[in-house]
Design an enzyme around this catalytic site. Structure first.
Site, PDB file in Angstrom:
ATOM      1  N   ARG A  50       0.849  -1.198   0.000  1.00  0.00           N
ATOM      2  CA  ARG A  50       0.000   0.000   0.000  1.00  0.00           C
ATOM      3  C   ARG A  50       0.881   1.243   0.000  1.00  0.00           C
ATOM      4  O   ARG A  50       0.619   2.215  -0.701  1.00  0.00           O
ATOM      5  CB  ARG A  50      -0.955   0.005   1.205  1.00  0.00           C
ATOM      6  CG  ARG A  50      -1.662   1.351   1.378  1.00  0.00           C
ATOM      7  CD  ARG A  50      -2.909   1.317   2.250  1.00  0.00           C
ATOM      8  NE  ARG A  50      -2.782   0.524   3.442  1.00  0.00           N
ATOM      9  CZ  ARG A  50      -2.061   0.860   4.518  1.00  0.00           C
ATOM     10  NH1 ARG A  50      -1.385   2.004   4.548  1.00  0.00           N
ATOM     11  NH2 ARG A  50      -2.005   0.071   5.553  1.00  0.00           N
ATOM     12  N   TYR A 102     -16.694  16.136 -15.889  1.00  0.00           N
ATOM     13  CA  TYR A 102     -17.045  14.706 -15.955  1.00  0.00           C
ATOM     14  C   TYR A 102     -18.120  14.377 -14.900  1.00  0.00           C
ATOM     15  O   TYR A 102     -18.046  14.844 -13.761  1.00  0.00           O
ATOM     16  CB  TYR A 102     -15.772  13.885 -15.705  1.00  0.00           C
ATOM     17  CG  TYR A 102     -16.026  12.409 -15.601  1.00  0.00           C
ATOM     18  CD1 TYR A 102     -16.334  11.657 -16.724  1.00  0.00           C
ATOM     19  CD2 TYR A 102     -15.970  11.753 -14.374  1.00  0.00           C
ATOM     20  CE1 TYR A 102     -16.584  10.300 -16.627  1.00  0.00           C
ATOM     21  CE2 TYR A 102     -16.216  10.393 -14.271  1.00  0.00           C
ATOM     22  CZ  TYR A 102     -16.527   9.673 -15.397  1.00  0.00           C
ATOM     23  OH  TYR A 102     -16.778   8.329 -15.302  1.00  0.00           O
ATOM     24  N   ASP A 174      -8.129  17.938 -15.010  1.00  0.00           N
ATOM     25  CA  ASP A 174      -8.385  16.600 -15.537  1.00  0.00           C
ATOM     26  C   ASP A 174      -7.926  16.574 -16.994  1.00  0.00           C
ATOM     27  O   ASP A 174      -8.527  17.200 -17.867  1.00  0.00           O
ATOM     28  CB  ASP A 174      -9.892  16.299 -15.414  1.00  0.00           C
ATOM     29  CG  ASP A 174     -10.239  14.866 -15.812  1.00  0.00           C
ATOM     30  OD1 ASP A 174      -9.503  14.285 -16.634  1.00  0.00           O
ATOM     31  OD2 ASP A 174     -11.261  14.355 -15.326  1.00  0.00           O
ATOM     32  N   LYS A 199      -8.736   5.449 -19.938  1.00  0.00           N
ATOM     33  CA  LYS A 199      -9.069   5.915 -21.282  1.00  0.00           C
ATOM     34  C   LYS A 199      -7.842   5.830 -22.196  1.00  0.00           C
ATOM     35  O   LYS A 199      -7.337   4.755 -22.390  1.00  0.00           O
ATOM     36  CB  LYS A 199      -9.649   7.330 -21.189  1.00  0.00           C
ATOM     37  CG  LYS A 199     -10.691   7.504 -20.056  1.00  0.00           C
ATOM     38  CD  LYS A 199     -11.942   6.691 -20.247  1.00  0.00           C
ATOM     39  CE  LYS A 199     -12.845   6.640 -19.017  1.00  0.00           C
ATOM     40  NZ  LYS A 199     -13.236   7.916 -18.463  1.00  0.00           N
TER      41      LYS A 199
HETATM   42  C1  LIG Z   1     -13.680   8.312 -17.170  1.00  0.00           C
HETATM   43  C2  LIG Z   1     -13.313   9.651 -16.704  1.00  0.00           C
HETATM   44  C3  LIG Z   1     -13.065   9.896 -15.341  1.00  0.00           C
HETATM   45  C4  LIG Z   1     -13.214   8.821 -14.276  1.00  0.00           C
HETATM   46  O1  LIG Z   1     -12.263   7.815 -14.420  1.00  0.00           O
HETATM   47  P1  LIG Z   1     -12.484   6.305 -13.939  1.00  0.00           P
HETATM   48  O2  LIG Z   1     -11.219   5.629 -14.332  1.00  0.00           O
HETATM   49  O3  LIG Z   1     -13.697   5.787 -14.653  1.00  0.00           O
HETATM   50  O4  LIG Z   1     -12.702   6.344 -12.470  1.00  0.00           O
HETATM   51  C5  LIG Z   1     -12.683  11.171 -14.971  1.00  0.00           C
HETATM   52  N1  LIG Z   1     -12.566  12.161 -15.870  1.00  0.00           N
HETATM   53  C6  LIG Z   1     -12.820  11.968 -17.188  1.00  0.00           C
HETATM   54  C7  LIG Z   1     -12.672  13.106 -18.138  1.00  0.00           C
HETATM   55  C8  LIG Z   1     -13.197  10.717 -17.642  1.00  0.00           C
HETATM   56  O5  LIG Z   1     -13.452  10.530 -18.944  1.00  0.00           O
END
Ligand SMILES: *Cc1c(COP(=O)(O)O)cnc(C)c1O
Length: 383
Positions: A50, A102, A174, A199
């Site tokens: 961890r 998001y 983000d 992604k």
């Molecule tokens: C999918 C996504 C998230 C969340 O990510 P997870 O891996 O599904 O927890 C956050 N921000 C954006 C822009 C996303 O496309």
């Protein structure tokens, strides 16, 4: 040394590409929860997974090299990374957040952090004056997402960050849609870059992961305490798989984008489509700002087919894309924000943000573009 090298070279020579003890051509998967103390006087570098795991550490160094920060962190999901960044705040703090953030971040801010007495004002960040007007005595952080999701609005990162700095605010961004190949927010003044590595970074729809990179050692120490304290870390198998995917990031992004540009242009003149959102289109209102701060337009194209029934029909009529939540994979993914990623948003808020019932989001994959267009054309003609 590595800093002067190009991005494509860094992707393959980031420091963890060779196992130091055996010379193996990738960092091994250290599937271990704990580590033997050979000598109590000389504790091992890693003592419990961890707190630190060599495979995860290689990934954390990797994303840090790519974003040009001070320290990287790997989490169990994008939301785990984003929520950990918000743990830097305290009860009583106020956040200014981009309004078409998001859906999961919106849920975290409005349904969970509110219970911890952290309040948020959502603003249209395409207008820096609106961001400035939202400042309160207890404002502690600004959360940016650009291009935004799913309407691909553009925020001027450098303008917002320099204002935030003057006011002593923490900035978080983000960077999921652009990836560090196209956009490196730390160079523009951002304090914490966040990723859903699920992604484009992972790129193959086979791993759920989140990454964070901080701009200073001080923030690094604070994030380390939060990651270790919350324990929402990424496991060694997923860390390895993510690194496996990231090595081809540059090549994938370039191929994705070539397809996305073709798709966006093609959709713009299709009679069944009312509106197309893509920062690379000449008419996009944020295009100039986007070009100032990014090296590409990415591979997410949203478009409005003019109504909920038509959108649902389209989703049932296509045969190439996966019809699913998520984006950024080698295969195309068509999603329906109103019923998927943004279902958590109240109807009136959703409509106000341009996420209409006719809006669909196409994450353009690496299939042959003529097949993608042919498939969509057949489906659009049925509406
Ligand atoms: C999918 C996504 C998230 C969340 O990510 P997870 O891996 O599904 O927890 C956050 N921000 C954006 C822009 C996303 O496309």
């Amino acid at each position: 040394m590595t800093d002067e090298r190009g991005f494509g070279t860094k992707l393959l020579h980031f420091g963890g590409e060779i196992d130091k003890t055996t010379g193996a051509s990738s960092t091994p998967i250290y599937q271990a929860s704990t580590f033997h103390h050979f000598s109590l006087d000389n504790p091992p570098q890693f003592d419990y997974s961890r707190s630190g795991n060599p495979t995860r550490q290689a990934l954390e160094n990797y994303i840090n090299v790519l974003e040009g920060g001070a320290r990287g962190f790997a989490f169990a999901s994008g939301m785990a990374a984003i929520s950990s960044a918000f743990f830097l705040l305290s009860s009583g703090d106020h956040v200014i957040c981009t309004e078409d953030v998001y859906g999961g971040t919106y849920r975290l801010l409005t349904a969970i952090l509110t219970r911890m007495n952290i309040e948020t004002t959502f603003v249209d960040m395409t207008d820096p004056e609106k961001v400035k007007a939202a400042l309160k005595p207890n404002t502690a952080a600004v959360f940016l997402e650009t291009p935004s999701n799913p309407t691909l609005k553009i925020t001027d990162i450098a303008v917002i960050c320099s204002w935030a700095k003057e006011n002593g605010l923490l900035t978080m961004l983000d960077n999921t849609f652009m990836t560090p190949y196209y956009q490196r927010p730390i160079e523009l003044g951002v304090d914490i870059v966040l990723h859903s590595a699920t992604k484009f970074l992972g790129g193959h729809s086979d791993v759920l992961a989140g990454l964070a990179v901080v701009a200073s050692d001080t923030l690094g120490d604070r994030m380390k305490q939060i990651q270790n304290g919350l324990g929402n870390v990424l496991g060694p198998q997923d860390s390895w798989l993510l690194m496996r995917g990231m090595k081809t990031l540059k090549t994938r992004m370039e191929a994705h984008e070539l397809n996305a540009r073709r798709l966006a242009e093609w959709l713009s003149s299709h009679p069944a489509v009312e509106r197309v959102y893509y920062p690379g289109l000449p008419g996009h209102p944020g295009r100039e700002i986007h070009e100032k701060q990014s090296r590409g337009y990415g591979a997410v194209v949203s478009f409005d087919v003019g109504g909920g029934d038509r959108a649902k029909k389209l989703l049932g009529a296509v045969s190439i894309p996966l019809v699913a939540v998520s984006l950024g994979a080698v295969e195309s993914i068509l999603s329906y924000p109103a019923m998927m990623s943004h279902a958590a948003m109240p109807l009136e808020v959703r409509l106000e943000r341009g996420i209409t019932d006719g809006l669909v989001r196409y994450s353009v994959g690496l299939e042959d573009i003529d097949d993608i267009l042919g498939d969509l054309d057949t489906a659009l003609r049925q509406l």
